[in-house]
Design an enzyme around this catalytic site. Sequence first.
Site, PDB file in Angstrom:
ATOM      1  N   ASN A   1      -2.350  13.090  -3.261  1.00  0.00           N
ATOM      2  CA  ASN A   1      -3.238  13.540  -4.240  1.00  0.00           C
ATOM      3  C   ASN A   1      -3.751  14.914  -3.795  1.00  0.00           C
ATOM      4  OD1 ASN A   1      -3.655  11.518  -6.126  1.00  0.00           O
ATOM      5  ND2 ASN A   1      -5.051  10.236  -4.709  1.00  0.00           N
TER       6      ASN A   1
ATOM      7  N   HIS B   1      -5.426  14.699  -8.392  1.00  0.00           N
ATOM      8  CA  HIS B   1      -5.679  13.325  -8.691  1.00  0.00           C
ATOM      9  C   HIS B   1      -5.036  12.897  -9.971  1.00  0.00           C
ATOM     10  CE1 HIS B   1      -8.285  12.335  -5.412  1.00  0.00           C
ATOM     11  NE2 HIS B   1      -8.826  13.413  -5.427  1.00  0.00           N
TER      12      HIS B   1
ATOM     13  N   ASP C   1       0.705  -1.146   0.033  1.00  0.00           N
ATOM     14  CA  ASP C   1      -0.134  -0.112   0.088  1.00  0.00           C
ATOM     15  C   ASP C   1       1.069   1.208   0.170  1.00  0.00           C
ATOM     16  OD1 ASP C   1      -3.045   0.956   0.708  1.00  0.00           O
ATOM     17  OD2 ASP C   1      -1.614   2.313   1.988  1.00  0.00           O
TER      18      ASP C   1
ATOM     19  N   GLU D   1      -4.681   2.307  -4.204  1.00  0.00           N
ATOM     20  CA  GLU D   1      -3.519   2.339  -4.159  1.00  0.00           C
ATOM     21  C   GLU D   1      -2.591   1.202  -3.545  1.00  0.00           C
ATOM     22  OE1 GLU D   1      -4.846   4.467  -0.182  1.00  0.00           O
ATOM     23  OE2 GLU D   1      -5.381   4.279  -2.143  1.00  0.00           O
TER      24      GLU D   1
ATOM     25  N   ASP E   1      -2.613   9.607 -10.741  1.00  0.00           N
ATOM     26  CA  ASP E   1      -2.959   8.658 -11.709  1.00  0.00           C
ATOM     27  C   ASP E   1      -1.466   8.254 -12.391  1.00  0.00           C
ATOM     28  OD1 ASP E   1      -5.510   8.414 -11.223  1.00  0.00           O
ATOM     29  OD2 ASP E   1      -6.385   9.460 -12.716  1.00  0.00           O
TER      30      ASP E   1
END
Length: 303
Positions: free
Chosen positions: A180, A185, A172, A216, A189
Amino acid sequence: MSKEYRILIIEDGKLHQKVLWKALWEDYTLEIMETGEHALETVIRFNPHLILLDLVLPDISGFDILKKLKQSGKTRAIPVLIITGLDSEEDEEKGLLMGAVDYIRKPFSTTILKARVKNHIQIVRQIQTIEQLGYIDALTELPNRRKFDYLLEYEWGRSLRKQNRLGILLLDLDSFKTYNDLYGHAQGDVLLQELGKVLKSTLQRSTDVACRWGGEEFVVLLPETDEQNVLVMAEKIRNNIEDMQVQTLKDKTPTRITASIGAILVTPQQTDTVADFMNKVDQLLYKAKRQGKNQVRYEQYPQ
């Protein structure tokens, strides 16, 4: 048309065997059976994309073979094209209702036969493409959780039969929400896409696979492995993520992130379940989080 597509011909007539072989051998990988005695075993071994089935065989009815094929979960999805001298509408209706995809009467035109076989193989190809798309995460181009679940069930069963050890890594990204919030965002990505590339390049064996678990979180499956390989691979992935530099879309500023990893090595027993060990590796991941992040926590079962 590539010869990667396999066709099993179940036909006892020598003349029709030769006609079918001559019509199809240049485009497909073929295997011929003259009886139906070991049909299911042969189908599972050869794993054809299409079966050409004669209904009149010396030892068993083609209808019985078709029934067995459609009752087995391992062979149910394989399309069956009936090629037979039985020319009644009742026989054709029966075959189609039992699950055959097509019905060709003898004597047949090889041109029509080739066209129908090509059409059915094209359908197989389209289904494969749809299934492949359904197994791929669009953002990272890694296999998705659905694909991982399938692979895990397969490798778990194989490890249980052979008593091989199976490694699972669950990772993770640390503070991804903060990342973010800071960069947006769209930048998040980009980071996930770069992470996908890092995971692909880090894995060394063709049998090892990295998948996007969700958000994630990512998971790595390491079949037929040992403790050293699991620990080395987990640390290498953690280190490569820490070294990863991802430039921002706006001003090309390098950004960094770290990951916490739970790692488990298991030799499955009959009383074990996949769900239990996924829960264990999840607990190890969050233990790594609680104890400072950017680290690996490992356990082995049985101890």
